[in-house]
Design a protein around this motif. Structure first.
Motif, PDB file in Angstrom:
ATOM      1  N   ASP A  61       0.932  -1.257  -0.019  1.00 55.15           N
ATOM      2  CA  ASP A  61      -0.152   0.112  -0.063  1.00 55.15           C
ATOM      3  C   ASP A  61       1.056   1.206  -0.212  1.00 55.15           C
ATOM      4  N   ASP A 112       0.382   3.968   1.662  1.00 57.07           N
ATOM      5  CA  ASP A 112       0.242   4.819   2.960  1.00 57.07           C
ATOM      6  C   ASP A 112       1.339   4.369   4.026  1.00 57.07           C
ATOM      7  N   GLN A 169       1.377   1.720   5.707  1.00 54.79           N
ATOM      8  CA  GLN A 169       0.890   0.800   6.747  1.00 54.79           C
ATOM      9  C   GLN A 169       1.784  -0.463   6.651  1.00 54.79           C
ATOM     10  N   ARG A 198       1.165  -4.237  11.710  1.00 52.77           N
ATOM     11  CA  ARG A 198       0.630  -3.349  10.883  1.00 52.77           C
ATOM     12  C   ARG A 198       0.534  -1.812  11.713  1.00 52.77           C
ATOM     13  N   ARG A 245      -1.827   4.527   9.151  1.00 55.80           N
ATOM     14  CA  ARG A 245      -1.501   5.185   7.949  1.00 55.80           C
ATOM     15  C   ARG A 245      -0.524   6.467   8.343  1.00 55.80           C
TER      16      ARG A 245
END
Ligand code: UDP
Ligand code: MG
Length: 348
Positions: free
Chosen positions: A109, A111, A113, A212, A215
């Motif tokens: 991703d 962002d 994450q 994780r 963001r």
């Protein structure tokens, strides 16, 4: 626009075979793209192998395409793929896979994450013989308990009723070998529930756990309605269990109906009880009507899916591809054909 590491030598990659491709889908990620490029580049340069960064703009409406063009101009390892509109993350990932040349392909991703710092560990697992390296979330910081709770149960439900086995708590963050990418490219269905497709291909898989992150910047593109839709897509793309459930429900209702009718007849004939109809009649009609409409709707959902598949439209359309700082000349006939010989995309 962003600082590149000092030991960065783009010419190093010029003619060598790409060993690693990193695919990043972007939809309105203007706030995070520079940071993402910087952190990712720092990790990739340290690897000392020829790599490419495949950025896929999924029809962003903010400054993302502009920032991507600038990156593609400044950094020859960037391949920028611009889709003609927002097709959704699943389509953007498919576009990325079509344009990636690496022996190993990592999807992440934009962002942050999915921490880029885990890439060396993923490559190690790949070198150890894994065709798929799944990243499993040990924790999901910055996500609500409801999202964690629903995600947890959704994957268990999907695994129970479908013939694919999706490792729980894994997202799209993963490494795929060239063999796995080739296998994925054979699946040319329009309804692309990627997590299901990843699981469907099988191949030796290693799971690595990670934490994780929240963001880094910007907002999530998902709302609960979108997630619900994705969950429904997942189930209906990989299982016909709901249809069977409707059938079993229908069977049970019919059985109950027969028994109830018998009971009324016996009651009227043997016990001489006059039939009192209205409340039971109304409740029967509404229950049966509801169950019938539900089953028809469910059937419609599957027929609708067949309708979309039958149209054979491309999964996405590419507006432009910039590689090594230059737009790639493409005509429809250049576009990568799918294994079945159909065009996956066209350019205007
Ligand atoms: N994304 C995309 N197209 C979309 C929605 C999202 O390419 O229509 C990308 C987005 O830019 C990000 C990734 O998919 O790189 C994951 O999106 P997000 O972080 O919003 O999802 P979450 O992590 O909240 O599940
Ligand atoms: Mg995210």
């Amino acid at each position: 626009m962003n600082a590149l590491p000092e030991n960065w030598h783009p010419e190093f990659h010029e003619d060598s075979k790409t060993e690693l491709s990193v695919i990043v889908p972007l939809y309105n990620e203007h706030e995070v793209i520079a940071l993402m490029h910087e952190r990712l580049t720092a990790v990739l340069v340290d690897l000392g192998i020829p790599y490419e960064l495949v950025l896929v703009d999924d029809g962003s409406r903010d400054g993302t395409p502009h920032a991507m063009s600038q990156l593609a101009e400044a950094d020859p390892t960037v391949t920028a793929v611009f889709l003609s509109r927002n097709f959704g993350k699943e389509a953007a990932l498919t576009a990325g896979l079509e344009h990636a040349a690496g022996d190993a392909v990592i999807i992440m991703d934009a962002d942050l994450q999915d921490p880029p710092e885990l890439i060396p560990e993923m490559l190690q697992a790949w070198k150890g013989g894994a065709d798929v390296v799944c990243m499993r979330r040990r924790s999901r910081a910055g996500e609500t308990w409801f999202k964690r709770f629903s995600a947890h149960h959704f994957y268990r439900l999907l695994n129970a009723i479908s013939d694919v086995d999706i490792p729980p708590d894994t997202g799209d963050f993963r490494l795929l070998s060239r063999k796995a990418v080739y296998a994925l490219k054979q699946l040319n269905e329009r309804n692309r529930y990627m997590k299901g497709l990843f699981a469907w291909i099988g191949l030796p898989t290693t799971v690595i756990e990670y934490d994780r992150m929240p963001r880094a910047a910007g907002l999530t593109k998902w709302n609960y309605l979108g997630l619900l839709n994705l969950a429904f897509q997942g189930i209906t793309s990989f299982s016909t269990a709901p249809l069977r459930l409707a059938m079993v429900g229908g069977l049970l209702t019919a059985l109950f109906g027969i028994l109830f009718t018998l009971w009324i007849v016996v009651k009227a004939l043997v016990l001489g009880d006059p039939v009192q109809g209205y409340p039971s009649l109304i409740s029967m009609i509404t229950i049966l009507g509801g169950a019938q409409l539900l089953s028809i709707g469910l059937l419609g959902e599957y027929i609708g899916k067949t309708y979309y598949e039958a149209k054979q439209r491309p999964v996405y359309l590419v507006r432009e591809v910039v590689r090594r700082g230059k737009p790639v000349e493409q005509t429809a006939s250049d576009s990568a054909p799918s294994p079945a010989g159909k065009k996956w995309y066209a350019t205007f």
